[in-house]
Design an enzyme around this catalytic site. Structure first.
Site, PDB file in Angstrom:
ATOM      1  N   HIS A 154     121.145  28.207  56.935  1.00 13.72           N
ATOM      2  CA  HIS A 154     119.751  28.571  56.628  1.00 13.72           C
ATOM      3  C   HIS A 154     118.899  28.459  57.879  1.00 13.72           C
ATOM      4  CE1 HIS A 154     119.591  24.190  56.194  1.00 13.72           C
ATOM      5  NE2 HIS A 154     118.282  24.221  56.109  1.00 13.72           N
ATOM      6  N   HIS A 166     116.161  26.840  58.894  1.00 18.83           N
ATOM      7  CA  HIS A 166     115.409  25.694  59.423  1.00 18.83           C
ATOM      8  C   HIS A 166     115.845  25.337  60.841  1.00 18.83           C
ATOM      9  CE1 HIS A 166     114.192  24.195  55.155  1.00 18.83           C
ATOM     10  NE2 HIS A 166     113.361  25.101  55.626  1.00 18.83           N
ATOM     11  N   ASP A 188     116.316  22.640  62.432  1.00 22.57           N
ATOM     12  CA  ASP A 188     117.360  21.631  62.683  1.00 22.57           C
ATOM     13  C   ASP A 188     118.764  22.170  62.380  1.00 22.57           C
ATOM     14  OD1 ASP A 188     116.425  21.489  59.927  1.00 22.57           O
ATOM     15  OD2 ASP A 188     117.703  19.717  59.684  1.00 22.57           O
ATOM     16  N   HIS A 189     118.849  23.453  61.991  1.00 21.61           N
ATOM     17  CA  HIS A 189     120.142  24.095  61.765  1.00 21.61           C
ATOM     18  C   HIS A 189     120.352  25.298  62.685  1.00 21.61           C
ATOM     19  CE1 HIS A 189     120.965  21.738  58.060  1.00 21.61           C
ATOM     20  NE2 HIS A 189     119.661  21.588  58.158  1.00 21.61           N
ATOM     21  N   HIS A 202     116.676  25.609  48.522  1.00 21.65           N
ATOM     22  CA  HIS A 202     116.121  24.873  49.668  1.00 21.65           C
ATOM     23  C   HIS A 202     115.367  25.871  50.552  1.00 21.65           C
ATOM     24  CE1 HIS A 202     115.933  21.853  52.853  1.00 21.65           C
ATOM     25  NE2 HIS A 202     116.489  22.704  53.684  1.00 21.65           N
ATOM     26  N   ASP A 216     121.958  22.305  53.380  1.00 22.70           N
ATOM     27  CA  ASP A 216     120.991  21.403  52.742  1.00 22.70           C
ATOM     28  C   ASP A 216     120.829  21.698  51.248  1.00 22.70           C
ATOM     29  OD1 ASP A 216     120.657  20.377  55.253  1.00 22.70           O
ATOM     30  OD2 ASP A 216     118.566  20.970  55.497  1.00 22.70           O
ATOM     31  N   HIS A 223     123.105  16.632  56.369  1.00 24.21           N
ATOM     32  CA  HIS A 223     122.414  15.382  56.754  1.00 24.21           C
ATOM     33  C   HIS A 223     123.087  14.131  56.209  1.00 24.21           C
ATOM     34  CE1 HIS A 223     118.687  17.324  58.300  1.00 24.21           C
ATOM     35  NE2 HIS A 223     119.025  18.278  57.441  1.00 24.21           N
TER      36      HIS A 223
HETATM   37 FE    FE Z   1     118.203  20.259  57.443  1.00 28.23          FE
HETATM   38 ZN    ZN Z   2     116.903  22.515  55.851  1.00 27.22          ZN
END
Ligand code: FE
Ligand code: ZN
Length: 256
Positions: free
Chosen positions: A57, A59, A61-62, A115, A134, A172
């Site tokens: 996805h 985001h 942090d990915h 998400h 996530d 995570h």
């Molecule tokens: Fe994440």
């Molecule tokens: Zn995420």
């Protein structure tokens, strides 16, 4: 059956990076790109050349390392069709029903929105493993940022139907906090009580609590247990549909 090597390591604050490698075919994929530098370092240590980047996805942090990984390795960036314009460096957009060839393996794409609206998971049946980003966590579930509770519940149900011995890699390390919350929803669950102690011990030793497995989640993850009588009774929702009970659990976790 060919062997799939899997290398999971912590990066950023609480993210996991995961590399998968088919030695015989000489292919390596990174699941998401939380931290390009850490991933490149690990690739070098293993002597693996990155050929694929599989994005769950959009985001940051990915995907924050997408462009750096692509530039350093020439890897092919594969990611969700449902949010293709938000995936840096995307080469191939994929969706439910698509199959990504990976050496001796086939990677099946599952749509798991909620998400984010385009979120996807990657399932490798022959290796009995899935990478769920996530959407699902150990004893937890992802926050609903772009979908709604009904959409998220449908995604979780899809993952619940994977073979019970499927190993689940998540985005995570949230497990200890998830366990604490889970015990407020399902306090009489002995398997959950035992697992909560086990994950505390693992974290005290600095070890990861992941991957998990579908059968363990079905036993201990309250988000996957809205049908359970004791949980419904505790929430005062004996006759609501599963997705509404799930929505209430998600609401409570948001406030926890
Ligand atoms: Fe994440
Ligand atoms: Zn995420």
């Amino acid at each position: 059956m060919s062997k799939l090597d899997i290398e999971q390591f912590a990066c950023l604050t609480d993210n996991y990076a995961v590399l998968i490698h088919d030695e015989e075919a000489g292919v390596t994929a990174s699941i998401d790109a939380p931290d390009a530098e850490a991933i490149l370092k690990r690739l070098e240590a293993k002597g693996w050349k990155l050929t694929h980047l599989l994005v769950t996805h959009h985001h940051n942090d990915h995907t924050g390392g997408n462009l750096a990984l692509k530039q350093a390795t020439g890897c092919k960036v594969i990611g969700p069709a449902g949010e293709a314009e938000r995936i840096p460096g995307l080469d191939e957009a994929v969706k439910e029903g698509d199959v990504v060839p990976f050496g001796n393996f086939e990677i099946k794409v599952l749509d798991t929105p909620g998400h984010t609206i385009g979120h996807i998971a990657y399932w490798i049946p022959d290796a009995r493993v899935a990478f769920v980003g996530d959407t699902l966590f150990a004893m937890g579930a992802g926050r609903i940022f772009e979908g709604n509770a009904e959409i998220m519940w449908t995604s979780l149900k899809k993952l619940m139907e994977l073979p019970p011995n499927t190993e689940i890699y998540c985005g995570h390390e949230y497990t200890v906090a998830n366990a604490r919350f889970a015990l407020t929803i399902d306090p009489e669950n002995l398997a959950l009580q035992n697992r909560a102690k086990e994950v505390d011990q693992l974290r005290d030793l600095g070890k990861p609590t992941l991957p998990t497995r579908i059968d363990r989640e079905l036993e201990t993850n309250p988000f996957l247990r809205p049908h359970v009588t004791a949980i419904r009774a505790r929430l005062g929702m004996p006759y609501e549909p599963d997705w509404k009970v799930f929505a209430e659990i998600r609401e409570r976790k948001n406030k926890a």
